[in-house]
Design a protein around this motif. Structure first.
Motif, PDB file in Angstrom:
ATOM      1  N   PRO A   1       0.787  -1.215  -0.072  1.00  0.00           N
ATOM      2  CA  PRO A   1      -0.004   0.019  -0.043  1.00  0.00           C
ATOM      3  C   PRO A   1       0.718   1.344  -0.064  1.00  0.00           C
ATOM      4  O   PRO A   1       0.889   2.028   0.888  1.00  0.00           O
ATOM      5  N   ILE A   2       1.577   1.453  -1.074  1.00  0.00           N
ATOM      6  CA  ILE A   2       2.523   2.637  -1.180  1.00  0.00           C
ATOM      7  C   ILE A   2       1.660   3.954  -1.591  1.00  0.00           C
ATOM      8  O   ILE A   2       1.039   3.983  -2.446  1.00  0.00           O
ATOM      9  N   GLY A   3       1.501   4.933  -0.459  1.00  0.00           N
ATOM     10  CA  GLY A   3       0.659   6.059  -0.849  1.00  0.00           C
ATOM     11  C   GLY A   3      -0.767   5.914  -0.665  1.00  0.00           C
ATOM     12  O   GLY A   3      -1.352   6.878  -0.854  1.00  0.00           O
ATOM     13  N   ILE A   4      -1.047   4.673  -0.098  1.00  0.00           N
ATOM     14  CA  ILE A   4      -2.659   4.851   0.223  1.00  0.00           C
ATOM     15  C   ILE A   4      -2.693   4.997   1.545  1.00  0.00           C
ATOM     16  O   ILE A   4      -2.079   4.559   2.449  1.00  0.00           O
ATOM     17  N   GLN A   5      -3.824   6.014   1.764  1.00  0.00           N
ATOM     18  CA  GLN A   5      -4.152   6.491   2.936  1.00  0.00           C
ATOM     19  C   GLN A   5      -5.488   6.181   3.476  1.00  0.00           C
ATOM     20  O   GLN A   5      -5.908   6.437   4.703  1.00  0.00           O
ATOM     21  N   SER A   6      -6.250   5.473   2.527  1.00  0.00           N
ATOM     22  CA  SER A   6      -7.467   5.054   2.796  1.00  0.00           C
ATOM     23  C   SER A   6      -7.431   3.725   3.389  1.00  0.00           C
ATOM     24  O   SER A   6      -7.123   2.694   2.523  1.00  0.00           O
ATOM     25  N   PHE A   7      -7.907   3.351   4.812  1.00  0.00           N
ATOM     26  CA  PHE A   7      -8.185   2.162   5.037  1.00  0.00           C
ATOM     27  C   PHE A   7      -9.005   1.346   4.509  1.00  0.00           C
ATOM     28  O   PHE A   7      -8.811   0.177   4.204  1.00  0.00           O
ATOM     29  N   GLU A   8     -10.167   1.872   4.168  1.00  0.00           N
ATOM     30  CA  GLU A   8     -11.074   1.117   3.379  1.00  0.00           C
ATOM     31  C   GLU A   8     -10.819   0.671   2.117  1.00  0.00           C
ATOM     32  O   GLU A   8     -10.959  -0.672   1.684  1.00  0.00           O
ATOM     33  N   LYS A   9      -9.864   1.402   1.241  1.00  0.00           N
ATOM     34  CA  LYS A   9      -9.272   0.931   0.394  1.00  0.00           C
ATOM     35  C   LYS A   9      -8.350  -0.095   0.004  1.00  0.00           C
ATOM     36  O   LYS A   9      -8.325  -1.013  -0.433  1.00  0.00           O
ATOM     37  N   LEU A  10      -7.672   0.061   1.274  1.00  0.00           N
ATOM     38  CA  LEU A  10      -6.386  -0.947   1.718  1.00  0.00           C
ATOM     39  C   LEU A  10      -7.268  -2.219   1.838  1.00  0.00           C
ATOM     40  O   LEU A  10      -6.624  -3.310   1.367  1.00  0.00           O
ATOM     41  N   VAL A  11      -8.096  -2.341   2.495  1.00  0.00           N
ATOM     42  CA  VAL A  11      -8.699  -3.611   2.983  1.00  0.00           C
ATOM     43  C   VAL A  11      -9.620  -4.169   1.644  1.00  0.00           C
ATOM     44  O   VAL A  11      -9.299  -5.484   1.588  1.00  0.00           O
TER      45      VAL A  11
ATOM     46  N   ILE B   1     -10.532  16.608   9.447  1.00  0.00           N
ATOM     47  CA  ILE B   1      -9.888  17.648   8.870  1.00  0.00           C
ATOM     48  C   ILE B   1      -8.503  17.214   8.390  1.00  0.00           C
ATOM     49  O   ILE B   1      -7.590  16.565   8.984  1.00  0.00           O
ATOM     50  N   ASP B   2      -8.374  17.209   6.998  1.00  0.00           N
ATOM     51  CA  ASP B   2      -6.994  17.003   6.442  1.00  0.00           C
ATOM     52  C   ASP B   2      -6.496  18.149   5.792  1.00  0.00           C
ATOM     53  O   ASP B   2      -6.927  18.469   4.799  1.00  0.00           O
ATOM     54  N   PHE B   3      -5.206  18.375   6.473  1.00  0.00           N
ATOM     55  CA  PHE B   3      -4.446  19.598   5.787  1.00  0.00           C
ATOM     56  C   PHE B   3      -3.369  19.192   4.727  1.00  0.00           C
ATOM     57  O   PHE B   3      -2.906  20.020   4.125  1.00  0.00           O
ATOM     58  N   ASN B   4      -3.244  17.842   4.402  1.00  0.00           N
ATOM     59  CA  ASN B   4      -2.478  17.411   3.299  1.00  0.00           C
ATOM     60  C   ASN B   4      -3.017  17.915   2.032  1.00  0.00           C
ATOM     61  O   ASN B   4      -4.035  18.160   1.849  1.00  0.00           O
TER      62      ASN B   4
ATOM     63  N   ARG C   1       4.670  12.372  14.412  1.00  0.00           N
ATOM     64  CA  ARG C   1       5.475  11.391  13.695  1.00  0.00           C
ATOM     65  C   ARG C   1       6.269  11.815  12.265  1.00  0.00           C
ATOM     66  O   ARG C   1       5.625  12.723  11.962  1.00  0.00           O
ATOM     67  N   PRO C   2       7.367  11.463  11.923  1.00  0.00           N
ATOM     68  CA  PRO C   2       7.902  12.037  10.799  1.00  0.00           C
ATOM     69  C   PRO C   2       6.922  11.954   9.631  1.00  0.00           C
ATOM     70  O   PRO C   2       5.813  10.996   9.675  1.00  0.00           O
ATOM     71  N   ARG C   3       7.057  12.734   8.438  1.00  0.00           N
ATOM     72  CA  ARG C   3       6.248  12.508   7.152  1.00  0.00           C
ATOM     73  C   ARG C   3       6.158  11.218   6.742  1.00  0.00           C
ATOM     74  O   ARG C   3       7.299  10.451   6.811  1.00  0.00           O
ATOM     75  N   ARG C   4       5.247  10.702   6.072  1.00  0.00           N
ATOM     76  CA  ARG C   4       5.147   9.334   5.384  1.00  0.00           C
ATOM     77  C   ARG C   4       5.053   8.265   6.400  1.00  0.00           C
ATOM     78  O   ARG C   4       5.993   7.291   5.963  1.00  0.00           O
ATOM     79  N   PHE C   5       4.763   8.421   7.370  1.00  0.00           N
ATOM     80  CA  PHE C   5       5.186   7.322   8.487  1.00  0.00           C
ATOM     81  C   PHE C   5       3.517   6.784   8.771  1.00  0.00           C
ATOM     82  O   PHE C   5       3.851   5.719   9.877  1.00  0.00           O
ATOM     83  N   GLY C   6       2.756   6.994   8.128  1.00  0.00           N
ATOM     84  CA  GLY C   6       1.403   6.268   8.475  1.00  0.00           C
ATOM     85  C   GLY C   6       0.414   6.990   9.124  1.00  0.00           C
ATOM     86  O   GLY C   6      -0.432   6.321   9.486  1.00  0.00           O
ATOM     87  N   LYS C   7       0.697   8.473   9.407  1.00  0.00           N
ATOM     88  CA  LYS C   7      -0.380   9.035  10.162  1.00  0.00           C
ATOM     89  C   LYS C   7      -1.567   9.095   9.702  1.00  0.00           C
ATOM     90  O   LYS C   7      -2.589   8.834  10.364  1.00  0.00           O
ATOM     91  N   SER C   8      -1.635   9.320   8.255  1.00  0.00           N
ATOM     92  CA  SER C   8      -3.131   9.424   7.475  1.00  0.00           C
ATOM     93  C   SER C   8      -3.728   8.193   7.432  1.00  0.00           C
ATOM     94  O   SER C   8      -4.923   8.282   7.614  1.00  0.00           O
ATOM     95  N   LEU C   9      -3.132   6.997   7.263  1.00  0.00           N
ATOM     96  CA  LEU C   9      -3.714   5.804   7.355  1.00  0.00           C
ATOM     97  C   LEU C   9      -4.279   5.477   8.641  1.00  0.00           C
ATOM     98  O   LEU C   9      -5.401   4.885   8.958  1.00  0.00           O
ATOM     99  N   LEU C  10      -3.523   5.900   9.867  1.00  0.00           N
ATOM    100  CA  LEU C  10      -4.122   5.955  11.197  1.00  0.00           C
ATOM    101  C   LEU C  10      -5.598   6.454  11.306  1.00  0.00           C
ATOM    102  O   LEU C  10      -6.268   6.022  11.839  1.00  0.00           O
TER     103      LEU C  10
END
Length: 529
Positions: free
Chosen positions: A4-14, A85-88, A41-50
């Motif tokens: 799941p590279i770059g995938i931040q949606s849990f629903e899509k991932l599953v 709220i997502d500021f990305n 946490r650092p960037r691209r560390f899975g915060k958005s997926l969490l």
């Protein structure tokens, strides 16, 4: 296996069959232990997926969690009103962008839950929506804010002015966020759970000062692996991937595991010192079956370079030292003190903990970060004319591997000669000495693909630099405006080679003089044992 590279949606991932490292047991504990949290946490560390995982959990989407740890823990699967709220993805370097972003979210929620006829302040409007949602659903609200600090980081130390106000846009964005986040204090009765994620924690006198302080779980041992991949998880989920990479490279599985560990592991987020891998780089390596610098290439930390340009502290004075946590976690991240920003952005991490003193050793987490960040800092600090520092680094590594000391001399001389005079012009003798030492620190950090010791303590003194390769040991001593003979004599008199007397590798003792006038090597001599 689908990564799941770059995938931040849990629903899509599953639903689309991507690999998911199950963090839901920790998520269950988090959601049942408190109300308002902050996680750095650092960037691209899975915060958005969490955040996405939490959103689906609080929306009661039980079907998405089938087979995961939380399925056996949760019994109610209640549905809560969720405000995400997502500021990305937004660029906050233009006046009014932050206000428009927040107003867009609030207007959408007002259409769903109702709008006040008299409230105009964004914080007050948000508080009204939360109360309405609570009353209409019978459930308290969940607020999830991803990358809460991006509106500030985008303009940090840029000097960009707010076109409508006589102030910096950085200060304006702070004020807007402070007013918006203050709603959590007034809306406490309407809140079930709040999580703010970000890179860095700004001090309590900024955006966090307007509401009840969140529980900062950034260094909480219970949640240290909430993002990232642990060693146990690596071996459980990715054993086949490691084996495939090993077969491709013609090495053993153990050798490939060590290579991955050196390149992507090394993060620690609590006193437990649990190893955490960078998930972005790890997944990219598995997908491409190639060990490269994926995380560092994915974004340049320009705000860090801006901060380092303001401080009197050099990188060598920041790394490899023990700190009280207040100095890199709770202390205000600012242009005067860049350490908290460097640590929280993931370019330094905890490497040791001393319980008696309560202090932490900070240094680079792994080879990827060390090579990338030092190269970036060196290019900015030294400003060599050559376009590619990396090609020079590779030439030095080749010379070290081959025992070619004359080639080393030419490479060092040419590199130093490329540095503009204005960079090394120092009026004060102490500053000339400091520039001299920092220059060689950066150079040897750049080539530290092998074991490199700078300023290494020995019984008879401090060695400027020792480089160990599989076949050679290089002992360097540099003199500012001195002679190569003086440098070699110091190596001999201080017995710097003594610890290697029983070593079978060839030893090169190199004495060199650095001229503050020409800015390059003026004298170089080599002795081989």
């Amino acid at each position: 296996m689908k990564y799941p590279i770059g995938i931040q949606s849990f629903e899509k991932l599953v639903t689309e069959g991507y690999c998911y490292v199950d963090k839901t047991e920790q998520i269950y504990q988090l959601t049942h232990d408190g109300t308002i949290y902050f996680l750095s946490r650092p960037r691209r560390f899975g915060k958005s997926l969490l955040v996405s995982t939490l959103k689906n959990y609080f929306l009661g989407k039980k079907e998405l969690f089938k087979g995961l740890a939380i399925e056996r823990l949760e019994t109610e699967w209640a549905e809560y009103p969720v405000f995400h709220i997502d500021f990305n993805g937004s660029n906050f370097t233009t006046s009014g962008t932050l206000e428009k972003k927040l107003d867009g979210y609030i207007a959408t929620w007002e259409d769903q839950y109702g709008k006040s006829t008299y409230l105009t302040d964004m914080g007050d409007r948000f508080a009204y929506v939360l109360k309405q949602a609570h009353e209409q659903s019978g459930k308290r609200c969940v607020v999830l804010i991803d990358e809460y600090d991006k509106p500030i980081l985008d303009v940090l130390d840029t000097g960009i002015k707010d076109e409508r106000q006589e102030q910096l846009l950085e200060d304006r964005n702070r004020e807007v966020l402070k007013g918006f986040y203050s709603v959590f204090k007034a809306a406490d009765d309407d809140l079930q759970f709040v999580l703010l994620t970000g890179v860095t924690k700004f001090s309590q006198v900024s955006v966090f000062s307007g509401f009840n302080q969140p529980a900062d779980i950034s260094m909480d041992s219970r949640y240290e692996a909430l993002c990232g991949v642990t060693q146990a998880e690596l071996e459980h989920y990715f054993s086949e991937s490691i084996q495939e990479m090993a077969e491709k490279e013609g090495i053993t599985t153990d050798e490939m595991t060590i290579r991955l560990k050196r390149q992507y592991d090394g993060y620690h987020f609590s006193k437990n010192m649990t190893d955490v891998y960078n998930p972005f780089s790890l997944l990219n390596a598995f997908a491409t079956q190639d060990v490269q610098d994926y995380w560092f290439r994915s974004g340049t930390p320009s705000y860090l370079i801006r901060l380092l340009a303001h401080t009197d502290e050099n990188l060598d004075e920041l790394t490899g030292k023990y700190y009280d946590p207040q100095e890199f976690v709770d202390y205000k991240a600012s242009v005067e003190k860049p350490l908290p920003m460097i640590y929280q952005s993931g370019y330094l991490t905890i490497k040791d903990y001393k319980p008696r003193r309560g202090t932490f050793l900070l240094d680079f987490p792994n080879n990827e970060v060390k090579k990338g960040f030092v190269s970036l800092v060196a290019s900015d600090y030294l400003k060599p004319k050559r376009e590619s520092v990396n090609s020079w680094i590779q030439d030095v590594i080749d010379a070290l591997e081959g025992g070619e000391t004359e080639k080393l001399r030419k490479l060092f001389t040419s590199f130093l000669a490329d540095i503009p005079y204005t960079m090394r012009r120092k009026e004060d003798e102490r500053e000339r000495e400091r520039y001299f030492h920092y220059t060689f620190y950066l150079i040897f950090r750049l080539v530290s693909v092998y074991t490199v010791y700078t300023e290494k303590e020995q019984s008879e003194g401090r060695v400027d630099c020792i480089v160990e390769t599989p076949d050679y040991i290089y002992i360097f001593e540099f003199k500012l405006d001195g002679t190569a003979d003086e440098a070699l004599r110091q190596i001999e008199e201080k017995g710097y080679a003594r610890p290697y007397e029983s070593d079978e590798r060839a030893i090169y003792k190199i004495g060199a003089s650095f001229s503050s006038q020409t800015g390059t090597i003026s004298d170089w001599k080599t002795m081989k044992d």
